[in-house]
Design an enzyme around this catalytic site. Sequence first.
Site, PDB file in Angstrom:
ATOM      1  N   LYS A 112       4.242 -12.591   2.012  1.00  0.00           N
ATOM      2  CA  LYS A 112       5.649 -12.466   2.393  1.00  0.00           C
ATOM      3  C   LYS A 112       6.148 -13.838   2.764  1.00  0.00           C
ATOM      4  O   LYS A 112       5.375 -14.691   3.218  1.00  0.00           O
ATOM      5  CB  LYS A 112       5.794 -11.536   3.600  1.00  0.00           C
ATOM      6  CG  LYS A 112       7.157 -10.920   3.711  1.00  0.00           C
ATOM      7  CD  LYS A 112       7.273  -9.766   2.751  1.00  0.00           C
ATOM      8  CE  LYS A 112       8.532  -8.965   2.930  1.00  0.00           C
ATOM      9  NZ  LYS A 112       8.390  -7.676   2.247  1.00  0.00           N
TER      10      LYS A 112
HETATM   11  N1  GLU Z   1      10.342  -6.874  -0.803  1.00  0.00           N
HETATM   12  C1  GLU Z   1       9.874  -5.705  -1.469  1.00  0.00           C
HETATM   13  C2  GLU Z   1       8.831  -5.000  -0.627  1.00  0.00           C
HETATM   14  O1  GLU Z   1       8.781  -5.168   0.564  1.00  0.00           O
HETATM   15  C3  GLU Z   1       9.388  -6.006  -2.885  1.00  0.00           C
HETATM   16  C4  GLU Z   1       8.264  -6.988  -2.987  1.00  0.00           C
HETATM   17  C5  GLU Z   1       7.957  -7.395  -4.421  1.00  0.00           C
HETATM   18  O2  GLU Z   1       8.524  -6.865  -5.342  1.00  0.00           O
HETATM   19  O3  GLU Z   1       7.124  -8.293  -4.574  1.00  0.00           O
HETATM   20  O4  GLU Z   1       8.078  -4.192  -1.102  1.00  0.00           O
END
Ligand code: GLU
Length: 422
Positions: A112
Amino acid sequence: MSTPTLEAPAPSALDDARAQLATATELLGYDEGLHAMLATPRRELTVAVPLRADDGEVHLFAGYRVQHNVSRGPAKGGLRYSPHVTLDEVRALAMWMTWKCALLDVPYGGAKGGVNIDPRCHSAGELERVTRRYTSEILPIIGPERDIPAPDVGTDERTMAWMMDTYSVNSGYTVPGIVTGKPISLGGSQGRASATSRGVVHIALAALRSRGIRIDGATAAVQGFGKVGRDTARFLAEAGVQVVGVSDQYGAVTATSGLDVEALSDHVDRTGSVVGFPGADALDRDLLLELPVQLLVPAALEGVLHEGNAARVTAPVIVEGANGPTTGAADRVFAEQGQLVVPDILANAGGVLVSYFEWVQANQAYWWDAQEVEAKLESRMLAAWDAVAGTAQARDLSLRTAATVLAVERVAEAHRLRGLYP
Ligand code: GLU
């Protein structure tokens, strides 16, 4: 002189994520060494992100990228722009990404990113400069085989286009596989923009059925009307569910006979908020969570269902569209009250699942149509639901613990097969 407070600090998302992992590793009988490895991010980068604002002043923001685990493949996860971003929050979100990817069996670890900036207070030009500088700072650790960012709270496909361009300019050629959630014209996937909401609704309908609740005419409340909440409300209404309340950061609206979600969406496009929608009653934002509905979908931020309100939340089925909306204390209250909580790592995994499809398509330069994407999304989400619900029943676990156990087991297995180097 101020009086020192004796109260313990409120549990954070990271405390909740670590507690969930501890429960799973204990059930799996893992030793402390393995637990410590799974609890600790593999790599973390903190960067300073200076911005020359439109008025010429320079502001400084903190940026983070945390790669929690890469045992099953490249790190994968969104990038968040919010004034509340902290390193600990990003650590929690990265850990949940690891479990989410493992649970859906996509060949990724978890990551993240975050920048502690409020995107609502900046022009498009300022956001572009922040994005390009942040991307440049984290360049050494990202890449289509290393770590693939995507949108999250406060970022969107435009942010991903700037990231892709910055990475590509530095590489000297176009690298569409560096991010997912891109605009379709730049190599994004059909169905990616609404994938999280589609997945939430497939899972919500399965969860309602598992409780013997008829879909047609079931009632729902959706907290948050952004990237996840808006399409969730729309798809629920299309499935025959009565969406009787929705909220956003400014307030909430409710209509006992069901909201006209399309008209509400138009109102939000015009005014920027659900507040003031004609044909609905105004409601306190926080009371939305306590509406007497059969399905509650928290689809905004972490920690909104907590010790202070859990006892008043009566929905028999709670489906986590957001990451980490339920604290550990609230989870315990819901278990005592007999409510079914479908955890984020299952319920909102449709986003990263279609991110995976986008990455596969980009790497092959071969594009699928919307029907193909949606059919694959549905079948993989429902297979994950069956696996989690089956494990929960067979081992008498909550859905959250069952999902975490399944995911942690897969990550630990990859780790064991690869062995420890040196
Ligand atoms: N931000 C989204 C999540 O928390 C998508 C993450 C992604 O597609 O890599 O799942």
